[in-house]
Write a protein that holds these residues in place. Sequence first.
Motif, PDB file in Angstrom:
ATOM      1  N   THR A 111      16.803  12.797 -16.449  1.00 51.22           N
ATOM      2  CA  THR A 111      16.413  11.772 -15.492  1.00 51.22           C
ATOM      3  C   THR A 111      15.022  11.238 -15.825  1.00 51.22           C
ATOM      4  OG1 THR A 111      17.747  12.799 -13.748  1.00 51.22           O
ATOM      5  CG2 THR A 111      15.998  11.296 -13.046  1.00 51.22           C
ATOM      6  N   VAL A 112      14.868   9.938 -15.683  1.00 53.17           N
ATOM      7  CA  VAL A 112      13.564   9.301 -15.811  1.00 53.17           C
ATOM      8  C   VAL A 112      13.151   8.799 -14.438  1.00 53.17           C
ATOM      9  CG1 VAL A 112      14.529   7.045 -16.465  1.00 53.17           C
ATOM     10  CG2 VAL A 112      12.184   7.638 -17.116  1.00 53.17           C
ATOM     11  N   TYR A 113      11.872   8.928 -14.156  1.00 50.90           N
ATOM     12  CA  TYR A 113      11.334   8.545 -12.855  1.00 50.90           C
ATOM     13  C   TYR A 113      10.276   7.455 -13.010  1.00 50.90           C
ATOM     14  CZ  TYR A 113      13.339  13.068 -11.573  1.00 50.90           C
ATOM     15  OH  TYR A 113      14.193  14.126 -11.387  1.00 50.90           O
ATOM     16  N   LEU A 114      10.132   6.675 -11.959  1.00 45.28           N
ATOM     17  CA  LEU A 114       9.027   5.737 -11.873  1.00 45.28           C
ATOM     18  C   LEU A 114       8.384   5.928 -10.506  1.00 45.28           C
ATOM     19  CD1 LEU A 114       7.515   3.438 -13.355  1.00 45.28           C
ATOM     20  CD2 LEU A 114       8.903   1.839 -12.010  1.00 45.28           C
ATOM     21  N   ILE A 137       5.398   6.684 -15.158  1.00 45.23           N
ATOM     22  CA  ILE A 137       6.744   6.983 -15.645  1.00 45.23           C
ATOM     23  C   ILE A 137       6.760   8.401 -16.189  1.00 45.23           C
ATOM     24  CG2 ILE A 137       6.332   6.048 -17.968  1.00 45.23           C
ATOM     25  CD1 ILE A 137       9.266   5.002 -17.881  1.00 45.23           C
ATOM     26  N   SER A 138       7.851   9.108 -15.940  1.00 44.59           N
ATOM     27  CA  SER A 138       7.986  10.472 -16.441  1.00 44.59           C
ATOM     28  C   SER A 138       9.461  10.747 -16.708  1.00 44.59           C
ATOM     29  CB  SER A 138       7.424  11.490 -15.445  1.00 44.59           C
ATOM     30  OG  SER A 138       8.113  11.411 -14.211  1.00 44.59           O
ATOM     31  N   ARG A 139       9.720  11.792 -17.500  1.00 42.59           N
ATOM     32  CA  ARG A 139      11.114  12.134 -17.786  1.00 42.59           C
ATOM     33  C   ARG A 139      11.314  13.626 -17.650  1.00 42.59           C
ATOM     34  NH1 ARG A 139      12.341   9.471 -23.396  1.00 42.59           N
ATOM     35  NH2 ARG A 139      14.361  10.505 -23.131  1.00 42.59           N
ATOM     36  N   ASP A 140      12.471  13.993 -17.141  1.00 46.37           N
ATOM     37  CA  ASP A 140      12.837  15.380 -16.861  1.00 46.37           C
ATOM     38  C   ASP A 140      14.034  15.713 -17.741  1.00 46.37           C
ATOM     39  OD1 ASP A 140      13.833  17.140 -13.782  1.00 46.37           O
ATOM     40  OD2 ASP A 140      13.778  17.769 -15.877  1.00 46.37           O
ATOM     41  N   ALA A 190       7.408  -0.216 -17.522  1.00 46.15           N
ATOM     42  CA  ALA A 190       6.902   0.996 -18.161  1.00 46.15           C
ATOM     43  C   ALA A 190       8.007   1.584 -19.022  1.00 46.15           C
ATOM     44  CB  ALA A 190       6.446   2.015 -17.126  1.00 46.15           C
ATOM     45  N   ARG A 191       7.611   2.312 -20.069  1.00 49.31           N
ATOM     46  CA  ARG A 191       8.602   3.014 -20.862  1.00 49.31           C
ATOM     47  C   ARG A 191       8.006   4.300 -21.409  1.00 49.31           C
ATOM     48  NH1 ARG A 191       9.213  -1.792 -25.158  1.00 49.31           N
ATOM     49  NH2 ARG A 191       7.091  -1.768 -25.981  1.00 49.31           N
ATOM     50  N   ILE A 192       8.894   5.213 -21.764  1.00 50.59           N
ATOM     51  CA  ILE A 192       8.479   6.515 -22.261  1.00 50.59           C
ATOM     52  C   ILE A 192       9.405   6.904 -23.399  1.00 50.59           C
ATOM     53  CG2 ILE A 192       9.862   7.680 -20.448  1.00 50.59           C
ATOM     54  CD1 ILE A 192       7.669   9.878 -20.443  1.00 50.59           C
ATOM     55  N   THR A 193       8.806   7.306 -24.513  1.00 49.99           N
ATOM     56  CA  THR A 193       9.598   7.664 -25.691  1.00 49.99           C
ATOM     57  C   THR A 193      10.134   9.087 -25.570  1.00 49.99           C
ATOM     58  OG1 THR A 193       7.755   8.595 -26.940  1.00 49.99           O
ATOM     59  CG2 THR A 193       8.059   6.207 -27.061  1.00 49.99           C
ATOM     60  N   SER A 194      10.969   9.453 -26.515  1.00 56.44           N
ATOM     61  CA  SER A 194      11.487  10.818 -26.543  1.00 56.44           C
ATOM     62  C   SER A 194      10.380  11.824 -26.820  1.00 56.44           C
ATOM     63  CB  SER A 194      12.607  10.945 -27.580  1.00 56.44           C
ATOM     64  OG  SER A 194      12.134  10.552 -28.854  1.00 56.44           O
ATOM     65  N   GLY A 195       9.255  11.336 -27.349  1.00 57.71           N
ATOM     66  CA  GLY A 195       8.098  12.196 -27.556  1.00 57.71           C
ATOM     67  C   GLY A 195       7.085  12.116 -26.429  1.00 57.71           C
ATOM     68  N   GLY A 250       0.789  -1.220   0.000  1.00 57.67           N
ATOM     69  CA  GLY A 250       0.000   0.000   0.000  1.00 57.67           C
ATOM     70  C   GLY A 250       0.824   1.275   0.000  1.00 57.67           C
ATOM     71  N   GLY A 251       2.104   1.136   0.213  1.00 59.33           N
ATOM     72  CA  GLY A 251       2.987   2.298   0.253  1.00 59.33           C
ATOM     73  C   GLY A 251       3.466   2.711  -1.118  1.00 59.33           C
ATOM     74  N   SER A 252       4.379   3.698  -1.133  1.00 58.24           N
ATOM     75  CA  SER A 252       4.876   4.278  -2.376  1.00 58.24           C
ATOM     76  C   SER A 252       6.394   4.366  -2.361  1.00 58.24           C
ATOM     77  CB  SER A 252       4.302   5.686  -2.573  1.00 58.24           C
ATOM     78  OG  SER A 252       2.902   5.656  -2.687  1.00 58.24           O
ATOM     79  N   LEU A 253       6.962   4.298  -3.536  1.00 56.55           N
ATOM     80  CA  LEU A 253       8.379   4.553  -3.758  1.00 56.55           C
ATOM     81  C   LEU A 253       8.524   5.272  -5.094  1.00 56.55           C
ATOM     82  CD1 LEU A 253      10.176   1.189  -2.819  1.00 56.55           C
ATOM     83  CD2 LEU A 253      10.394   3.358  -1.612  1.00 56.55           C
ATOM     84  N   LYS A 254       9.611   6.025  -5.211  1.00 55.36           N
ATOM     85  CA  LYS A 254       9.907   6.691  -6.484  1.00 55.36           C
ATOM     86  C   LYS A 254      11.325   6.345  -6.892  1.00 55.36           C
ATOM     87  CE  LYS A 254       9.543  11.153  -8.840  1.00 55.36           C
ATOM     88  NZ  LYS A 254       9.161  12.577  -8.683  1.00 55.36           N
ATOM     89  N   LEU A 255      11.458   5.735  -8.055  1.00 54.64           N
ATOM     90  CA  LEU A 255      12.771   5.387  -8.597  1.00 54.64           C
ATOM     91  C   LEU A 255      13.239   6.484  -9.554  1.00 54.64           C
ATOM     92  CD1 LEU A 255      12.251   1.603  -9.460  1.00 54.64           C
ATOM     93  CD2 LEU A 255      12.896   2.653  -7.279  1.00 54.64           C
ATOM     94  N   SER A 256      14.539   6.696  -9.563  1.00 56.13           N
ATOM     95  CA  SER A 256      15.150   7.678 -10.459  1.00 56.13           C
ATOM     96  C   SER A 256      16.271   7.022 -11.243  1.00 56.13           C
ATOM     97  CB  SER A 256      15.725   8.851  -9.666  1.00 56.13           C
ATOM     98  OG  SER A 256      14.735   9.490  -8.906  1.00 56.13           O
ATOM     99  N   CYS A 257      16.476   7.497 -12.448  1.00 50.63           N
ATOM    100  CA  CYS A 257      17.567   6.991 -13.292  1.00 50.63           C
ATOM    101  C   CYS A 257      18.110   8.153 -14.108  1.00 50.63           C
ATOM    102  CB  CYS A 257      17.071   5.884 -14.202  1.00 50.63           C
ATOM    103  SG  CYS A 257      18.257   5.340 -15.446  1.00 50.63           S
ATOM    104  N   SER A 258      19.381   8.447 -13.924  1.00 51.09           N
ATOM    105  CA  SER A 258      20.020   9.551 -14.639  1.00 51.09           C
ATOM    106  C   SER A 258      20.935   9.014 -15.720  1.00 51.09           C
ATOM    107  CB  SER A 258      20.823  10.413 -13.668  1.00 51.09           C
ATOM    108  OG  SER A 258      19.970  10.995 -12.710  1.00 51.09           O
ATOM    109  N   ALA A 259      20.956   9.714 -16.846  1.00 50.27           N
ATOM    110  CA  ALA A 259      21.795   9.322 -17.974  1.00 50.27           C
ATOM    111  C   ALA A 259      22.501  10.551 -18.520  1.00 50.27           C
ATOM    112  CB  ALA A 259      20.929   8.677 -19.059  1.00 50.27           C
ATOM    113  N   SER A 260      23.447  10.302 -19.421  1.00 46.90           N
ATOM    114  CA  SER A 260      24.095  11.427 -20.087  1.00 46.90           C
ATOM    115  C   SER A 260      23.073  12.135 -20.973  1.00 46.90           C
ATOM    116  CB  SER A 260      25.267  10.935 -20.935  1.00 46.90           C
ATOM    117  OG  SER A 260      24.786  10.153 -22.012  1.00 46.90           O
TER     118      SER A 260
END
Length: 116
Positions: free
Chosen positions: A77-80, A69-72, A49-54, A15-25
């Motif tokens: 950085t991409v988040y989940l 999923i989102s991207r900044d 989950a996945r997210i395109t460049s668009g 029932g809880g939450s977590l947020k994953l982050s992934c940083s790339a060049s």
Amino acid sequence: QVQLVESGGGLVQAGGSLKLSCSASKFIFRISTMGWYRQTPGKQRDLVARITSGDSTNYADSVKGRFTISRDYANNTVYLQMNNLKPEDTAVYYCNAAAGRTGDFWGQGTQVTVSS
């Protein structure tokens, strides 16, 4: 060498939450479809989950309505965001950058454990 740096895994109650982050060049991030996969011992690595460049997204049926999923682009950085976690979400989560002809890259993995 392309590096994907993940963070945010851990132990959480059902029932809880977590947020994953992934940083790339910057270069890899901007040309890649970014994704999160997960794997449990003895099983194959499956798409979460996945997210395109668009910014088009798709999700595994098991996480629809719970994960986002989102991207900044400012931080490359991409988040989940994972809400309403269930024990069956327990796995090692891997970040992926699918960069077409440039290559396919993986993070080191981060453990997510959901207790019942």
